[in-house]
Design an enzyme around this catalytic site. Structure first.
Site, PDB file in Angstrom:
ATOM      1  N   THR A  47       0.831  -1.204   0.000  1.00  0.00           N
ATOM      2  CA  THR A  47       0.000   0.000   0.000  1.00  0.00           C
ATOM      3  C   THR A  47       0.863   1.251   0.000  1.00  0.00           C
ATOM      4  OG1 THR A  47      -1.711  -1.216   1.212  1.00  0.00           O
ATOM      5  CG2 THR A  47      -1.907   1.173   1.191  1.00  0.00           C
ATOM      6  N   TYR A 135       3.505 -12.366   6.326  1.00  0.00           N
ATOM      7  CA  TYR A 135       2.427 -11.881   5.466  1.00  0.00           C
ATOM      8  C   TYR A 135       2.204 -12.847   4.311  1.00  0.00           C
ATOM      9  CZ  TYR A 135       0.124  -8.410   2.329  1.00  0.00           C
ATOM     10  OH  TYR A 135      -0.716  -7.731   1.498  1.00  0.00           O
ATOM     11  N   LYS A 163      -0.296 -12.042   8.937  1.00  0.00           N
ATOM     12  CA  LYS A 163      -1.271 -11.302   8.141  1.00  0.00           C
ATOM     13  C   LYS A 163      -1.746 -12.258   7.062  1.00  0.00           C
ATOM     14  CE  LYS A 163      -1.850  -7.268   5.130  1.00  0.00           C
ATOM     15  NZ  LYS A 163      -1.162  -6.125   4.440  1.00  0.00           N
ATOM     16  N   VAL A 205      -5.020  -5.691   9.305  1.00  0.00           N
ATOM     17  CA  VAL A 205      -4.034  -4.779   8.716  1.00  0.00           C
ATOM     18  C   VAL A 205      -4.772  -4.120   7.554  1.00  0.00           C
ATOM     19  CG1 VAL A 205      -1.765  -4.495   7.686  1.00  0.00           C
ATOM     20  CG2 VAL A 205      -2.153  -6.302   9.380  1.00  0.00           C
TER      21      VAL A 205
END
Length: 290
Positions: A47, A135, A163, A205
């Site tokens: 992001t 992640y 995540k 998240v």
């Protein structure tokens, strides 16, 4: 164990019209996120357009975020890549910048085996004293971390969180059931926050928390207080936003939405491009509906 809270925001990286990092907007955005319920800021993730950030830019983002947050929230540096040695080096440098933890994405493009994935994460985790979030996002990396591999990783002392962004609530539930007490499973998809909590998840998240952080905190707090009806209503209210923020590659829509609020400019770095006019109108409508 370092507690990262329930609401982590994968922070965008604001840019100027010249394509450089807009440092005043970075500071303003950190303040905004803190004011609206973010408990941990994740810096230089996807992001944050990490593929187009230079090594020096990442380090400066880590340093400045730690400095400006000044202990008000935790700061997690995204230091993972598909190069184990490079991930180790960046993780060690991030630790020197004073971050509170690191997030390591599954190695992408080279599609390692489950044993290769395990050894990658173990090697990076053993190189640092920082707590680590692993992640899993197979839609971007091309490889899915299995529950069995993640359960093995959870036995490593400083791997404290996952995540989980496979898109499978079944996998999230199996993972939450397999990890030891004190190891947290986070949704990596805003739209699956509440379903993930229902199968044993700890938090999110988030991308949408740039815009509705307080509401997402209320949704989670309501759920954990036993008020599932309120949590479900908030989930339904925000679902159009959760989905709309991915009408174009992330973070293009959320940057445009934030620009409408004066929190950043809509600029992204190639190969990402800004929204077209039709998409802008859709995002405007979503923001106005809030």
């Amino acid at each position: 164990m370092v507690k990262f809270g329930r609401l982590l925001t994968a922070m965008i990286t604001p840019f100027t019209s010249e394509g450089t990092i807009d440092w005043p907007k970075v500071s303003a955005l950190i303040d905004h996120l803190i004011a609206t319920g973010t408990e941990t800021i994740v810096v230089a993730g996807t992001t944050g357009e990490s593929p187009t950030l230079s090594h020096d830019e990442k380090l400066e983002l880590f340093r400045r975020t730690v400095q400006h947050a000044a202990g008000r929230v935790k700061v997690m540096a995204s230091t993972g890549s598909n190069n184990t040695a490079a991930s180790v080096a960046l993780t060690r440098e991030a630790e020197q910048m004073g971050v509170d933890g690191v997030m390591l994405v599954a190695p992408y493009y080279n599609k390692p085996s489950q044993e290769g994935l395990y050894r990658h994460f173990r090697t990076v985790a053993e190189s640092t004293s920082l707590p680590v979030m692993v992640y899993n996002i197979p839609g971007r990396t091309g490889v899915n971390l299995t529950v069995e591999t993640m359960a093995r990783l959870a036995e490593i002392d400083n791997i404290v969180a996952f995540k989980e962004a496979s898109g499978s609530v079944i996998q999230a539930g199996k993972l939450a059931d397999r990890v030891p007490e004190g190891v947290a499973v986070y949704s990596g998809d805003d739209a699956l926050t509440l379903p993930t909590l229902a199968v044993g998840g700890h938090g999110i998240v988030s991308v949408a928390s740039h815009l509705v952080g307080s509401g997402m905190q209320k949704m989670m707090q309501s759920y954990f207080a036993g008020d599932v009806q309120t949590a479900a209503k908030l989930h339904a209210r925000y679902l159009p936003l959760f989905e709309g923020l991915f009408m174009a590659p992330n973070p293009v829509p959320v940057k445009y939405a934030l620009s409408l609020k004066g929190l950043c400019e809509p600029y992204v770095r190639l190969p990402l491009v800004e929204l077209d006019e039709e998409q802008k109108e859709k995002v405007k409508a979503l923001v106005e509906a809030l």
